[in-house]
Design a protein around this motif. Structure first.
Motif, PDB file in Angstrom:
ATOM      1  N   LEU A 156       0.828  -1.207   0.000  1.00 38.59           N
ATOM      2  CA  LEU A 156       0.000   0.000   0.000  1.00 38.59           C
ATOM      3  C   LEU A 156       0.861   1.256   0.000  1.00 38.59           C
ATOM      4  O   LEU A 156       0.440   2.303  -0.466  1.00 38.59           O
ATOM      5  CB  LEU A 156      -0.950  -0.007   1.185  1.00 38.59           C
ATOM      6  CG  LEU A 156      -2.052  -1.070   1.129  1.00 38.59           C
ATOM      7  CD1 LEU A 156      -2.868  -1.062   2.405  1.00 38.59           C
ATOM      8  CD2 LEU A 156      -2.943  -0.848  -0.071  1.00 38.59           C
ATOM      9  N   PHE A 157       2.052   1.151   0.554  1.00 38.57           N
ATOM     10  CA  PHE A 157       3.016   2.235   0.491  1.00 38.57           C
ATOM     11  C   PHE A 157       4.408   1.656   0.711  1.00 38.57           C
ATOM     12  O   PHE A 157       4.559   0.506   1.108  1.00 38.57           O
ATOM     13  CB  PHE A 157       2.705   3.363   1.479  1.00 38.57           C
ATOM     14  CG  PHE A 157       2.743   2.978   2.922  1.00 38.57           C
ATOM     15  CD1 PHE A 157       3.904   3.123   3.659  1.00 38.57           C
ATOM     16  CD2 PHE A 157       1.621   2.500   3.565  1.00 38.57           C
ATOM     17  CE1 PHE A 157       3.941   2.791   4.996  1.00 38.57           C
ATOM     18  CE2 PHE A 157       1.648   2.170   4.903  1.00 38.57           C
ATOM     19  CZ  PHE A 157       2.809   2.310   5.623  1.00 38.57           C
ATOM     20  N   GLU A 158       5.401   2.497   0.436  1.00 41.16           N
ATOM     21  CA  GLU A 158       6.784   2.079   0.645  1.00 41.16           C
ATOM     22  C   GLU A 158       7.590   3.268   1.139  1.00 41.16           C
ATOM     23  O   GLU A 158       7.167   4.419   1.021  1.00 41.16           O
ATOM     24  CB  GLU A 158       7.390   1.525  -0.638  1.00 41.16           C
ATOM     25  CG  GLU A 158       7.524   2.556  -1.746  1.00 41.16           C
ATOM     26  CD  GLU A 158       8.181   1.999  -2.987  1.00 41.16           C
ATOM     27  OE1 GLU A 158       9.226   1.344  -2.857  1.00 41.16           O
ATOM     28  OE2 GLU A 158       7.639   2.246  -4.077  1.00 41.16           O
ATOM     29  N   PHE A 159       8.741   2.970   1.700  1.00 40.99           N
ATOM     30  CA  PHE A 159       9.648   3.992   2.208  1.00 40.99           C
ATOM     31  C   PHE A 159      10.958   3.897   1.441  1.00 40.99           C
ATOM     32  O   PHE A 159      11.851   3.141   1.825  1.00 40.99           O
ATOM     33  CB  PHE A 159       9.897   3.793   3.703  1.00 40.99           C
ATOM     34  CG  PHE A 159       8.662   3.911   4.546  1.00 40.99           C
ATOM     35  CD1 PHE A 159       8.161   5.154   4.877  1.00 40.99           C
ATOM     36  CD2 PHE A 159       8.005   2.784   5.010  1.00 40.99           C
ATOM     37  CE1 PHE A 159       7.030   5.271   5.656  1.00 40.99           C
ATOM     38  CE2 PHE A 159       6.878   2.889   5.789  1.00 40.99           C
ATOM     39  CZ  PHE A 159       6.382   4.137   6.112  1.00 40.99           C
ATOM     40  N   PRO A 160      11.097   4.660   0.341  1.00 40.43           N
ATOM     41  CA  PRO A 160      12.337   4.592  -0.445  1.00 40.43           C
ATOM     42  C   PRO A 160      13.579   5.033   0.340  1.00 40.43           C
ATOM     43  O   PRO A 160      14.648   4.458   0.186  1.00 40.43           O
ATOM     44  CB  PRO A 160      12.085   5.542  -1.611  1.00 40.43           C
ATOM     45  CG  PRO A 160      10.615   5.680  -1.686  1.00 40.43           C
ATOM     46  CD  PRO A 160      10.102   5.514  -0.294  1.00 40.43           C
ATOM     47  N   VAL A 161      13.435   6.053   1.189  1.00 38.17           N
ATOM     48  CA  VAL A 161      14.549   6.522   2.018  1.00 38.17           C
ATOM     49  C   VAL A 161      14.213   6.153   3.457  1.00 38.17           C
ATOM     50  O   VAL A 161      13.192   6.569   3.997  1.00 38.17           O
ATOM     51  CB  VAL A 161      14.729   8.055   1.889  1.00 38.17           C
ATOM     52  CG1 VAL A 161      15.811   8.552   2.837  1.00 38.17           C
ATOM     53  CG2 VAL A 161      15.032   8.435   0.465  1.00 38.17           C
TER      54      VAL A 161
END
Length: 165
Positions: free
Chosen positions: A53-58
Motif C-alpha cells: 500500500l506504500f513504501e519507504f524509499p529513504v
C-alpha cells in the motif's frame, strides 16, 4: 537525499522536544503511551508495506526493515502522546469523535505532503485507508493505556490528569 535526511533530523529534534515538554509528572505515562503506539505502528506498518500500500524509499535501516524508523518509532508515537494528553475526556461524545477526526486529518495531510514533496514515503493508490487505520491505532492505544492506568492506586479513572501524573 540531503533534503530527506535533514527532514528526518528535524523530525527527531521536534519529537524529542515535544516529548520533553510533557512534564516530569507524566514521564511514566508518556513512556507507556510511546511503547504501546510503537508496537501497534510497527506491526501495522509491516503489514501495510507487505501489502504494497506504500513504501519507504529513504529509510534509516534499509537492510533491517522495510519501514521508516523515524516515522514509526519516534514521530507517530509522539503525535499519539499529544493526542492523548489533549483528549477531551470529560466532554461530549461529538467532541471526542471530532478530536479523533482532527488528529487523523492532520496525520493524513502530513503524510500526503511528505509523499508529494519528498522520497520518504510513496503511496500506491489513495491514502484514504489511513483514515481508518490511524484512528483505530489511537483508539487501541488509548484503551490499553487506560487499562494499565486503572490498575494503579491513586490514579484518576482516565489517568491523564496533570495532578495525578
Amino acid at each position: 537525499m540531503a533534503k530527506e535526511q535533514s527532514l528526518l533530523l528535524l523530525m527527531w529534534i521536534v519529537s524529542v522536544l515535544l516529548l520533553c515538554m510533557t512534564g516530569r509528572r507524566r514521564v511514566r505515562a508518556t513512556i507507556l503511551l510511546v511503547l504501546i503506539f510503537q508496537a501497534l505502528t510497527w506491526l501495522l506498518s509491516l503489514v501495510l508495506t507487505s501489502l504494497a500500500l506504500f513504501e519507504f524509499p529513504v529509510r534509516e535501516l534499509p537492510k533491517a526493515t522495510s519501514i521508516n524508523f523515524t516515522f514509526e518509532f519516534i514521530l507517530f508515537p509522539t503525535y499519539a502522546v499529544w493526542f492523548h494528553y489533549t483528549y477531551p475526556e470529560r466532554k461530549s461524545r461529538v467532541r471526542q469523535i471530532a478530536h479523533y477526526a482532527l488528529f487523523a486529518t492532520l496525520f493524513v495531510a502530513f503524510y500526503s505532503l511528505i509523499d508529494r514533496f519528498t522520497s520518504l514515503v510513496k503511496f500506491h493508490g489513495s491514502p484514504a485507508w489511513l483514515y481508518l487505520t490511524f484512528p483505530t491505532a489511537l483508539y487501541i492505544t488509548r484503551q490499553v493505556f487506560l487499562w494499565f492506568v486503572r490498575k494503579e492506586p491513586g490514579k484518576s479513572a482516565a489517568g491523564l490528569s496533570e495532578k495525578r501524573l
